[in-house]
Scaffold this active site. Structure first.
Site, PDB file in Angstrom:
ATOM      1  N   THR A  31       0.847  -1.214   0.000  1.00  0.00           N
ATOM      2  CA  THR A  31       0.000   0.000   0.000  1.00  0.00           C
ATOM      3  C   THR A  31       0.873   1.252   0.000  1.00  0.00           C
ATOM      4  OG1 THR A  31      -0.195  -0.092   2.406  1.00  0.00           O
ATOM      5  CG2 THR A  31      -1.996  -1.074   1.144  1.00  0.00           C
ATOM      6  N   ASP A 107       2.176  -8.410  -7.399  1.00  0.00           N
ATOM      7  CA  ASP A 107       2.705  -7.189  -8.012  1.00  0.00           C
ATOM      8  C   ASP A 107       4.164  -7.276  -8.440  1.00  0.00           C
ATOM      9  OD1 ASP A 107       4.134  -6.910  -5.549  1.00  0.00           O
ATOM     10  OD2 ASP A 107       2.539  -5.699  -4.685  1.00  0.00           O
ATOM     11  N   HIS A 124       0.123 -16.733  -4.953  1.00  0.00           N
ATOM     12  CA  HIS A 124      -1.035 -16.386  -5.775  1.00  0.00           C
ATOM     13  C   HIS A 124      -0.650 -15.975  -7.189  1.00  0.00           C
ATOM     14  CE1 HIS A 124      -3.395 -15.609  -1.784  1.00  0.00           C
ATOM     15  NE2 HIS A 124      -3.202 -16.882  -2.042  1.00  0.00           N
ATOM     16  N   ASN A 223       0.855  -5.803  11.108  1.00  0.00           N
ATOM     17  CA  ASN A 223      -0.331  -5.527  10.284  1.00  0.00           C
ATOM     18  C   ASN A 223      -1.204  -4.479  10.954  1.00  0.00           C
ATOM     19  OD1 ASN A 223      -1.759  -6.513   7.813  1.00  0.00           O
ATOM     20  ND2 ASN A 223      -3.432  -6.769   9.285  1.00  0.00           N
TER      21      ASN A 223
END
Ligand code: NAD
Length: 252
Positions: A31, A107, A124, A223
């Protein structure tokens, strides 16, 4: 509540002296590179309903919906560069402390930051490529974006007219067996396991921290929001991943 600096010191303490650190990352580490995560307010899943793999295969309409959010999300991926958090993990590798880097992210920013490909396990898959599901021909994702922007709604393979899909794992699609097996082996043999930026809601990836804990590793979670595994771990921080990780390197 300890300060960011104190939390970074605690993390450095847990890492010091070992060459068997396993890092597990999720959307939250990226992010700070400008890629929104999925579940925070404004994230992709607050705008679009995910398309299941079986729907994608069965329905042209589902494929259209899928490519709409892929098209929209691409600009963030294309513009993103590694941030302080990614760079701190590269530093762990340079110091010979990193055993493995398991990521749910698609990404490619860990590789772009400089971590070695053999240490990275992309559970993933990756958004950097698009595969034809019929003949296996592989296209750079950036090329397919040009097709989408020129008006193609559902890209089809130029060689065989087959259905194409980014080389990512969709909901309802099995994780690559070899990648998952290697990830588990690393969790079972590490000294320290740190979750960074994952809500730990997607299985089986989320359970890797429990596997590491059962095998005797020190386990931490960095987190912003709570996770279902918080009660199980040795250390927990809600601070910004980039700030804690870069300060941690200074204390090593
Ligand atoms: P998630 O969206 O479920 O959770 C992200 C977590 O990161 C949140 O709990 C949030 O509190 C935390 N977070 C956000 N910014 C943070 C920061 N700066 N510092 C610390 N914590 C921060 O993400 P997930 O658990 O990875 O699951 C999402 C799935 O979607 C994954 O499977 C992944 O493949 C995919 N995804 C990937 C990307 C990417 O490749 N960058 C982006 C979005 C989603």
């Amino acid at each position: 509540m300890p300060s960011t600096e104190e939390q970074a010191q605690q993390l450095a303490e847990a890492f010091r002296g070992t060459d068997k650190i396993v890092i597990f990352t999720g959307a939250g580490i990226s992010t700070e590179s400008g890629i929104p995560d999925f579940r925070s307010p404004g994230g992709i899943w607050t705008k679009y309903k995910p398309v299941m793999y079986s729907e994608f295969l069965a329905s042209e309409d589902a494929r259209k919906r899928y490519w709409i959010y892929k098209k929209e999300g691409f600009a963030d991926f294309a513009a993103a560069t590694p941030n302080a958090g990614h760079k701190a993990i590269v530093e762990l590798e340079k110091r010979g402390m990193l055993q493995a880097l398991i990521t749910q992210n698609i990404d490619g920013l860990h590789e772009a930051a400089g971590n070695s490909t053999p240490l990275i396990f992309e559970l993933h898959g990756t958004e950097r490529w698009v595969d034809c599901l019929e003949c296996g021909r592989r296209y750079p994702r950036a090329e397919i974006q040009k097709w989408l922007e020129a008006g193609t709604e559902v890209p089809l393979c130029e060689s065989c007219n087959g259905i194409m899909k980014p080389a990512t794992i969709s909901f309802g699609q099995h994780l690559p067996e070899d990648v998952l097996t290697n990830a588990v082996v690393n969790c079972e043999s590490c000294d320290a396991f740190l979750v960074i930026g994952s809500s730990l809601q997607v299985q089986p990836a989320a359970n890797l921290c429990a596997i590491a804990k059962d095998a005797g590793a020190w386990v931490g979670i960095l987190n912003r929001d709570k996770t279902p595994y918080d009660a199980l771990v040795d250390w927990r921080s809600s601070e910004s991943a980039g700030a804690v990780l870069s300060a941690m390197i200074e204390f090593l």
